[in-house]
Design an enzyme around this catalytic site. Structure first.
Site, short mmCIF file in Angstrom:
data_model
loop_
_atom_site.label_atom_id
_atom_site.label_comp_id
_atom_site.label_asym_id
_atom_site.label_seq_id
_atom_site.Cartn_x
_atom_site.Cartn_y
_atom_site.Cartn_z
N ARG A 159 15.73 56.56 -25.19
CA ARG A 159 15.75 57.82 -24.41
C ARG A 159 16.92 57.82 -23.43
O ARG A 159 17.57 58.85 -23.24
CB ARG A 159 14.42 57.99 -23.66
CG ARG A 159 13.30 58.40 -24.59
CD ARG A 159 11.98 58.51 -23.86
NE ARG A 159 11.94 59.62 -22.91
CZ ARG A 159 10.99 59.77 -22.00
NH1 ARG A 159 10.03 58.89 -21.89
NH2 ARG A 159 11.01 60.80 -21.18
N ASN A 180 10.01 65.53 -14.36
CA ASN A 180 11.01 64.97 -15.27
C ASN A 180 11.53 63.63 -14.76
O ASN A 180 11.69 63.44 -13.55
CB ASN A 180 12.18 65.96 -15.43
CG ASN A 180 11.72 67.26 -16.04
OD1 ASN A 180 10.62 67.34 -16.57
ND2 ASN A 180 12.54 68.29 -15.95
N HIS A 183 6.83 61.58 -11.58
CA HIS A 183 6.63 60.66 -12.70
C HIS A 183 7.70 59.58 -12.78
O HIS A 183 7.87 58.95 -13.82
CB HIS A 183 6.56 61.45 -14.02
CG HIS A 183 5.33 62.32 -14.12
ND1 HIS A 183 5.19 63.35 -15.02
CD2 HIS A 183 4.18 62.30 -13.40
CE1 HIS A 183 4.00 63.92 -14.86
NE2 HIS A 183 3.38 63.31 -13.88
N CYS A 202 6.86 41.93 -8.24
CA CYS A 202 7.18 42.24 -6.83
C CYS A 202 7.56 43.71 -6.64
O CYS A 202 7.77 44.15 -5.52
CB CYS A 202 8.29 41.33 -6.32
SG CYS A 202 9.94 41.73 -6.95
N GLY A 259 9.15 75.72 -16.61
CA GLY A 259 9.28 74.82 -17.77
C GLY A 259 8.27 73.70 -17.84
O GLY A 259 8.60 72.62 -18.29
P1 OAD Z 1 5.80 69.67 -21.85
O1 OAD Z 1 6.63 69.17 -22.97
O2 OAD Z 1 4.34 69.45 -21.88
O3 OAD Z 1 6.01 71.24 -21.72
C1 OAD Z 1 7.28 71.80 -21.76
C2 OAD Z 1 7.14 73.26 -21.42
O4 OAD Z 1 8.45 73.78 -21.31
C3 OAD Z 1 6.41 74.09 -22.47
O5 OAD Z 1 5.46 74.90 -21.81
C4 OAD Z 1 7.51 74.95 -23.10
O6 OAD Z 1 7.04 76.22 -23.48
C5 OAD Z 1 8.48 75.05 -21.94
N1 OAD Z 1 9.87 75.30 -22.32
C6 OAD Z 1 10.54 74.97 -23.47
N2 OAD Z 1 11.81 75.37 -23.42
C7 OAD Z 1 11.99 75.96 -22.20
C8 OAD Z 1 13.11 76.57 -21.55
N3 OAD Z 1 14.31 76.66 -22.11
N4 OAD Z 1 12.90 77.08 -20.30
C9 OAD Z 1 11.69 77.01 -19.70
N5 OAD Z 1 10.62 76.44 -20.28
C10 OAD Z 1 10.76 75.92 -21.51
O7 OAD Z 1 6.47 69.12 -20.52
P2 OAD Z 1 5.83 68.88 -19.09
O8 OAD Z 1 4.96 70.01 -18.68
O9 OAD Z 1 6.92 68.47 -18.20
O10 OAD Z 1 4.67 62.78 -18.27
O11 OAD Z 1 4.91 67.63 -19.37
C11 OAD Z 1 4.25 67.05 -18.31
C12 OAD Z 1 4.23 65.56 -18.49
O12 OAD Z 1 3.70 65.25 -19.76
C13 OAD Z 1 5.62 64.93 -18.52
O13 OAD Z 1 6.14 64.69 -17.25
C14 OAD Z 1 5.33 63.64 -19.21
C15 OAD Z 1 4.35 64.07 -20.27
O14 OAD Z 1 3.35 63.17 -20.47
C16 OAD Z 1 5.05 61.50 -18.19
O15 OAD Z 1 5.95 61.04 -18.86
C17 OAD Z 1 4.25 60.72 -17.22
#
Ligand code: OAD
Length: 240
Positions: free
Chosen positions: A71, A103, A120, A131, A187
């Site tokens: 990644r 993010n 996160h 540590c 997003g």
């Molecule tokens: P997700 O992948 O769950 O959701 C991404 C969101 O972004 C979706 O609702 C899409 O519709 C939207 N999306 C896609 N393209 C977009 C754009 N160009 N503009 C605006 N929105 C757009 O991502 P998160 O909600 O961030 O945790 O996920 C939450 C957490 O789940 C992440 O931080 C990660 C994962 O587990 C950890 O890694 C701890």
């Protein structure tokens, strides 16, 4: 796709603004989201919530590193998009501006955002499993194999499934949410708690809550306004 006169007025008059971002804000930079668009992230046959889990760190730390090295490699060549840039501009515009992100990619900081509340963690840091010493791995050609302080194993400094959030980060975000006047939710699928609770806190405290997302989410219903569109296209509209 447009911003209502009401939102425009509130944006112009607000003193305290909180922005919550998720993977969607980085989508237009080429960072794959975890969910959405009918897709779920998979690495070598393992769903991301398995490879990115606390259990996996205990069971197979090298495999976890392989996934995070991959990644980081993908991210190294990617740059902030119009949404990150717009959000970075907002920080000096309000008396109190809080950017809370789920993010781990560091693109908000690359765009110039300061004091980002990282719920996160950050993929460009490694942390000692004993540590907890934090190592910057953003510039290293090769990340260190062991902790430079105590020699123990290092792990990515990110929150994995089954783990607690970094101490104080959520509490700080919740405190800011409870006193913001305007909350922009950009997003995020709104599925992962406690992060998804932040707009709920803002709403309960009478803030105007607005979502920017091409798809509806479980948070859409609580929002005062939903702008259906891509962050990189919607956010620059706040300027015009
Ligand atoms: P997700 O992948 O769950 O959701 C991404 C969101 O972004 C979706 O609702 C899409 O519709 C939207 N999306 C896609 N393209 C977009 C754009 N160009 N503009 C605006 N929105 C757009 O991502 P998160 O909600 O961030 O945790 O996920 C939450 C957490 O789940 C992440 O931080 C990660 C994962 O587990 C950890 O890694 C701890």
């Amino acid at each position: 796709m447009q911003i209502s006169p009401e939102l425009r007025r509130r944006f112009a008059e607000a003193n305290r603004v909180l922005v919550l971002t998720g993977a969607g804000v980085s989508a237009e930079s080429g960072v794959p989201t975890f969910r959405g668009g009918g897709q779920t992230s998979i690495w070598k046959g393992l769903p991301f919530d398995v490879i990115s889990s606390a259990t996996m760190v205990e069971r197979d730390l090298p495999a976890v590193w392989e996934w995070f090295d991959y990644r980081r490699n993908v991210l190294a060549s990617l740059t902030p998009n119009a949404a990150h840039q717009e959000i970075a501009r907002w920080q000096d515009r309000f008396a109190e501006f809080t950017l809370v992100t789920q993010n781990v990619d560091g693109l908000h900081q690359k765009a110039g955002s300061r004091d980002v509340v990282e719920l996160h963690g950050n993929i460009w840091r490694a942390r000692c499993t004993r540590c907890r010493f934090s190592h910057d791995i953003s510039t290293e050609g090769k990340r260190p194999d062991a902790c430079l302080e105590c020699g123990n194993f290092l792990r990515p400094d990110v929150v994995l499934f089954g783990e607690m959030l970094p101490l104080g980060a959520f509490e700080f975000a919740a405190e800011r949410a409870a006193r913001c006047e305007l909350c922009l939710v950009i997003g995020t699928s709104g599925l992962v708690y406690p992060a998804a609770g932040i707009p709920e806190i803002a709403k309960a405290a009478d803030a105007y809550v607005c979502e920017v997302n091409p798809e509806p989410t479980p948070l859409s219903d609580l929002c005062d306004e939903v702008i259906t569109g891509k962050a990189g296209e919607v956010l620059p509209l706040f300027r015009s």
